[in-house]
Design a protein around this motif. Structure first.
Motif, PDB file in Angstrom:
ATOM      1  N   UNK A   1       0.669  -1.037  -0.193  1.00 13.90           N
ATOM      2  CA  UNK A   1       0.002   0.099   0.154  1.00 13.90           C
ATOM      3  C   UNK A   1       0.595   1.397   0.128  1.00 13.90           C
ATOM      4  N   UNK A   2       2.064   1.196   0.349  1.00 17.48           N
ATOM      5  CA  UNK A   2       2.965   2.291   0.369  1.00 17.48           C
ATOM      6  C   UNK A   2       3.951   2.440  -0.815  1.00 17.48           C
ATOM      7  N   UNK A   3       4.765   1.204  -1.048  1.00 20.25           N
ATOM      8  CA  UNK A   3       5.747   1.093  -2.051  1.00 20.25           C
ATOM      9  C   UNK A   3       5.121   1.011  -3.317  1.00 20.25           C
ATOM     10  N   UNK A   4       3.740   0.301  -3.858  1.00 20.64           N
ATOM     11  CA  UNK A   4       3.416   0.441  -5.183  1.00 20.64           C
ATOM     12  C   UNK A   4       3.113   1.686  -5.590  1.00 20.64           C
ATOM     13  N   UNK A   5       2.194   2.561  -4.876  1.00 26.17           N
ATOM     14  CA  UNK A   5       2.022   3.925  -5.507  1.00 26.17           C
ATOM     15  C   UNK A   5       3.068   4.622  -5.622  1.00 26.17           C
ATOM     16  N   UNK A   6       3.913   4.462  -4.689  1.00 32.21           N
ATOM     17  CA  UNK A   6       5.176   5.492  -4.401  1.00 32.21           C
ATOM     18  C   UNK A   6       5.885   5.134  -5.871  1.00 32.21           C
ATOM     19  N   UNK A   7       6.116   4.146  -6.131  1.00 31.99           N
ATOM     20  CA  UNK A   7       6.894   3.833  -7.437  1.00 31.99           C
ATOM     21  C   UNK A   7       5.941   4.346  -8.755  1.00 31.99           C
ATOM     22  N   UNK A   8       4.699   3.956  -8.776  1.00 33.88           N
ATOM     23  CA  UNK A   8       3.983   4.283  -9.742  1.00 33.88           C
ATOM     24  C   UNK A   8       4.028   5.727  -9.958  1.00 33.88           C
ATOM     25  N   UNK A   9       3.825   6.700  -8.964  1.00 29.85           N
ATOM     26  CA  UNK A   9       3.636   8.001  -8.795  1.00 29.85           C
ATOM     27  C   UNK A   9       4.701   8.950  -8.734  1.00 29.85           C
ATOM     28  N   UNK A  10       5.916   8.513  -8.338  1.00 30.28           N
ATOM     29  CA  UNK A  10       6.834   9.224  -7.762  1.00 30.28           C
ATOM     30  C   UNK A  10       8.221   8.751  -8.003  1.00 30.28           C
ATOM     31  N   UNK A  11       8.356   7.456  -8.425  1.00 28.03           N
ATOM     32  CA  UNK A  11       9.919   7.114  -8.572  1.00 28.03           C
ATOM     33  C   UNK A  11      10.664   7.563  -9.718  1.00 28.03           C
ATOM     34  N   UNK A  12       9.829   7.814 -10.624  1.00 28.85           N
ATOM     35  CA  UNK A  12      10.524   8.768 -12.172  1.00 28.85           C
ATOM     36  C   UNK A  12      11.021  10.060 -11.687  1.00 28.85           C
ATOM     37  N   UNK A  13      10.555  10.704 -10.786  1.00 28.59           N
ATOM     38  CA  UNK A  13      10.791  11.933 -10.453  1.00 28.59           C
ATOM     39  C   UNK A  13      11.933  12.297  -9.085  1.00 28.59           C
ATOM     40  N   UNK A  14      12.458  11.048  -8.895  1.00 30.10           N
ATOM     41  CA  UNK A  14      13.193  11.318  -7.993  1.00 30.10           C
ATOM     42  C   UNK A  14      14.775  11.607  -8.519  1.00 30.10           C
ATOM     43  N   UNK A  15      15.607  12.227  -7.766  1.00 28.39           N
ATOM     44  CA  UNK A  15      17.104  12.298  -8.051  1.00 28.39           C
ATOM     45  C   UNK A  15      17.668  10.941  -8.531  1.00 28.39           C
ATOM     46  N   UNK A  16      18.581  11.041  -9.276  1.00 28.50           N
ATOM     47  CA  UNK A  16      19.463   9.716  -9.574  1.00 28.50           C
ATOM     48  C   UNK A  16      19.934   9.122  -8.170  1.00 28.50           C
ATOM     49  N   UNK A  17      20.473   9.817  -7.309  1.00 29.23           N
ATOM     50  CA  UNK A  17      20.853   9.524  -5.907  1.00 29.23           C
ATOM     51  C   UNK A  17      19.759   8.780  -5.142  1.00 29.23           C
ATOM     52  N   UNK A  18      18.558   9.225  -5.030  1.00 29.95           N
ATOM     53  CA  UNK A  18      17.651   8.850  -4.441  1.00 29.95           C
ATOM     54  C   UNK A  18      16.916   7.666  -5.054  1.00 29.95           C
ATOM     55  N   UNK A  19      17.170   7.540  -6.581  1.00 28.33           N
ATOM     56  CA  UNK A  19      16.737   6.303  -7.175  1.00 28.33           C
ATOM     57  C   UNK A  19      17.400   5.299  -6.799  1.00 28.33           C
ATOM     58  N   UNK A  20      18.842   5.621  -6.743  1.00 25.03           N
ATOM     59  CA  UNK A  20      19.878   4.170  -6.174  1.00 25.03           C
ATOM     60  C   UNK A  20      19.654   3.913  -4.760  1.00 25.03           C
ATOM     61  N   UNK A  21      19.414   5.007  -4.038  1.00 23.55           N
ATOM     62  CA  UNK A  21      18.978   4.715  -2.502  1.00 23.55           C
ATOM     63  C   UNK A  21      17.824   3.877  -2.375  1.00 23.55           C
ATOM     64  N   UNK A  22      16.738   4.190  -3.398  1.00 28.16           N
ATOM     65  CA  UNK A  22      15.444   3.165  -3.143  1.00 28.16           C
ATOM     66  C   UNK A  22      15.846   1.996  -3.782  1.00 28.16           C
TER      67      UNK A  22
END
Length: 110
Positions: free
Chosen positions: A47-68
Motif C-alpha cells: 500500500x505504500x511502495x507500489x503507489x510510490x513507485x508508480x507516481x513518484x519514483x521517476x521524479x526522484x534524483x538519480x541518487x534517491x533512485x539508487x537509494x530506493x
C-alpha cells in the motif's frame, strides 16, 4: 560557405536540451524493475511502495533512485518496521527515504 550563427546557436541549444532530457528521463525498464521490487506480498508494504513507485519514483534524483533500489534489498520485516516507524533505519539515506515515501503517499507522519 559558413553556417549562420543563429543555426549554430539552435544546434547547441538542441544538443544541450537532449543531453538534459537524457539525464532527467528515467527509463521505463528501470521503473518497471522497481515496480516489481516494490511488490512484496505484504499488504502494508504494498500500500505504500507500489503507489510510490508508480507516481513518484521517476521524479526522484538519480541518487534517491539508487537509494530506493538499495532499500528494496532489505528484508520485508525490516521494511515494515521502517515504514511503520517502529524502528529508525541506521542508514541516514534510508531514514530520509522513509520520510519521503510516507510524505508522498499520504501516510500519517509521527
Amino acid at each position: 560557405m559558413s553556417v549562420p550563427k543563429a543555426f549554430k546557436d539552435a544546434m547547441q541549444y538542441t544538443t544541450f536540451f537532449y543531453d538534459c532530457l537524457d539525464e532527467i528521463m528515467v527509463e521505463a525498464g528501470e521503473v518497471n524493475r522497481m515496480r516489481w521490487a516494490a511488490r512484496r506480498g505484504m499488504l502494508e508494504l504494498d500500500l505504500l511502495l507500489e503507489p510510490f513507485v508508480d507516481q513518484h519514483y521517476a521524479n526522484l534524483s538519480a541518487e534517491d533512485r539508487e537509494t530506493f533500489e538499495q532499500f528494496m534489498t532489505c528484508q520485508d520485516q525490516d521494511l515494515y518496521a521502517y515504514l511503520m516507524q517502529r524502528v529508525q533505519p541506521e542508514d541516514p539515506k534510508f531514514a530520509a527515504l522513509v520520510v519521503t515515501i510516507r510524505k508522498l503517499t499520504g501516510a500519517p507522519q509521527a
